[in-house]
Design a protein around this motif. Structure first.
Motif, PDB file in Angstrom:
ATOM      1  N   PHE A   7       0.837  -1.202   0.000  1.00  0.00           N
ATOM      2  CA  PHE A   7       0.000   0.000   0.000  1.00  0.00           C
ATOM      3  C   PHE A   7       0.867   1.246   0.000  1.00  0.00           C
ATOM      4  O   PHE A   7       1.792   1.379   0.803  1.00  0.00           O
ATOM      5  N   GLY A   8       0.581   2.153  -0.915  1.00  0.00           N
ATOM      6  CA  GLY A   8       1.336   3.396  -0.981  1.00  0.00           C
ATOM      7  C   GLY A   8       0.483   4.523  -1.530  1.00  0.00           C
ATOM      8  O   GLY A   8      -0.691   4.333  -1.870  1.00  0.00           O
ATOM      9  N   ALA A   9       1.087   5.696  -1.634  1.00  0.00           N
ATOM     10  CA  ALA A   9       0.396   6.878  -2.149  1.00  0.00           C
ATOM     11  C   ALA A   9       0.936   7.214  -3.529  1.00  0.00           C
ATOM     12  O   ALA A   9       2.141   7.365  -3.719  1.00  0.00           O
ATOM     13  N   ALA A  26      -0.592  12.246   3.651  1.00  0.00           N
ATOM     14  CA  ALA A  26      -0.396  10.798   3.596  1.00  0.00           C
ATOM     15  C   ALA A  26       0.612  10.348   4.650  1.00  0.00           C
ATOM     16  O   ALA A  26       0.357   9.389   5.400  1.00  0.00           O
ATOM     17  N   TYR A  31       1.032   6.614   5.870  1.00  0.00           N
ATOM     18  CA  TYR A  31       1.598   6.080   4.626  1.00  0.00           C
ATOM     19  C   TYR A  31       3.118   6.134   4.724  1.00  0.00           C
ATOM     20  O   TYR A  31       3.693   7.074   5.271  1.00  0.00           O
ATOM     21  N   ARG A  32       3.764   5.124   4.151  1.00  0.00           N
ATOM     22  CA  ARG A  32       5.228   5.137   4.146  1.00  0.00           C
ATOM     23  C   ARG A  32       5.804   4.843   2.764  1.00  0.00           C
ATOM     24  O   ARG A  32       7.016   4.863   2.593  1.00  0.00           O
ATOM     25  N   ILE A  34       5.731   6.106  -1.268  1.00  0.00           N
ATOM     26  CA  ILE A  34       5.351   7.199  -2.155  1.00  0.00           C
ATOM     27  C   ILE A  34       5.826   6.862  -3.566  1.00  0.00           C
ATOM     28  O   ILE A  34       6.983   6.501  -3.767  1.00  0.00           O
ATOM     29  N   ILE A 220      -1.367   1.951  -5.311  1.00  0.00           N
ATOM     30  CA  ILE A 220      -0.829   3.289  -5.035  1.00  0.00           C
ATOM     31  C   ILE A 220      -1.883   4.354  -5.332  1.00  0.00           C
ATOM     32  O   ILE A 220      -1.666   5.252  -6.150  1.00  0.00           O
ATOM     33  N   SER A 222      -4.095   7.671  -5.263  1.00  0.00           N
ATOM     34  CA  SER A 222      -3.779   9.049  -4.898  1.00  0.00           C
ATOM     35  C   SER A 222      -5.066   9.786  -4.534  1.00  0.00           C
ATOM     36  O   SER A 222      -6.159   9.394  -4.957  1.00  0.00           O
ATOM     37  N   LEU A 229      -7.630   9.876   1.680  1.00  0.00           N
ATOM     38  CA  LEU A 229      -6.374   9.191   1.987  1.00  0.00           C
ATOM     39  C   LEU A 229      -6.542   8.321   3.230  1.00  0.00           C
ATOM     40  O   LEU A 229      -6.089   7.179   3.279  1.00  0.00           O
ATOM     41  N   LEU A 233      -6.759   3.931   3.416  1.00  0.00           N
ATOM     42  CA  LEU A 233      -5.868   3.130   4.268  1.00  0.00           C
ATOM     43  C   LEU A 233      -6.587   1.947   4.900  1.00  0.00           C
ATOM     44  O   LEU A 233      -5.995   0.886   5.103  1.00  0.00           O
ATOM     45  N   GLN A 236      -6.792  -1.968   4.001  1.00  0.00           N
ATOM     46  CA  GLN A 236      -5.846  -2.990   4.446  1.00  0.00           C
ATOM     47  C   GLN A 236      -6.449  -3.920   5.497  1.00  0.00           C
ATOM     48  O   GLN A 236      -5.952  -5.029   5.703  1.00  0.00           O
TER      49      GLN A 236
END
Length: 268
Positions: A7-9, A26, A31-32, A34, A220, A222, A229, A233, A236
């Protein structure tokens, strides 16, 4: 074995203060990972947002993509160094060939050799590809070895499930990263998705993102809105039943939304 966060942005089409705010929000929400690209024109803004966030670089997973003009053996590494300067970091976690070289102007072997050089130099931890067909993936595996290709980032959503590409990648232990997982919002209006969301007390976006992750794909998404945002999340924590997964699988209609003239390969 690849090490791609599920999972990302994403930051496609986000620039200036818009992308700074999106990335700041994010990171603040947890979020970690990008995802950016040279052609997005936002690497410097992302670099600023990351610097301002106070999140240690060691906790982040940053991906960028090499534009077609920079794919040559002599051009790739210098262009990546420029990306790193904009991103205010000594390395990225993943670098991708953004699109295959148009008309094979730069041989794939040259680009992959340059990517491997970037990895050897410590400019990136992992390398991979994007918008690659099965044929292109076969070529990449033959040239570099499957163990070198961390991911293939492709358009993949309920209306374009890209199963041939995904199956090939799975057989070779190459991660699939799904971009446009929500199909520009089109799938959020789908009645099947809406019914599952209602039954699950979830949002349609959460259902679609959960579906992709349950298939093993990284996502990912956006958003310019903090509440979206934050909501995304929560995908998950959502686990869909086999029946729900089958219902979404049945939505495939090979509806491709991104196929830029002059860039797009001969799709599977």
């Amino acid at each position: 074995m690849n090490n791609i966060p599920l999972f990302g942005a994403g930051t496609f089409r986000l620039q200036g203060q818009t992308v700074i705010d999106s990335v700041k929000n994010a990171l603040d929400l947890g979020y970690r990972a990008i995802d950016t690209a040279q052609i997005y024109g936002n690497e410097a803004d992302i670099g600023q947002a990351v610097a301002d966030s106070g999140v240690p670089r060691s906790e982040l997973f940053i991906t960028t993509k090499i534009w077609t003009e920079n794919l040559s053996r002599g051009g790739l590494v210098p262009s990546l160094r420029e990306s790193l300067a904009r991103l205010r970091t000594d390395y990225v976690d993943l670098v991708l060939i953004h699109w295959p070289s148009p008309a094979d102007a730069v041989p794939l072997a040259d680009s992959l050799a340059a990517l491997k050089e970037a990895k050897t130099l410590g400019l990136t931890r992992q390398i991979g590809v994007s918008n690659f067909t099965v044929d292109l993936m076969q070529q990449a595996v033959a040239i570099a070895g499957a163990q070198e290709i961390a991911t293939n980032q492709v358009e993949l959503h309920p209306y374009l499930q890209n199963r041939e590409v995904a199956d090939f990648a799975r057989r070779h232990d190459i991660a699939i990263t799904s971009y446009m997982t929500l199909a520009y919002g089109k799938v959020l209006e789908d009645a099947v998705i809406g019914k599952i969301a209602a039954q699950r007390s979830a949002t349609p976006a959460q259902v679609v993102l959960a579906w992709a992750m349950q298939l093993g794909y990284a996502v990912i998404p956006s958003s310019t809105r903090r509440e979206n945002l934050e909501s995304n999340l929560k995908a998950q924590q959502l686990s869909l039943s086999e029946e729900e997964m089958a219902q979404i699988a049945a939505l495939d209609r090979n509806q491709r939304l991104t196929s830029p003239q002059g860039l797009a390969p001969a799709w599977d």
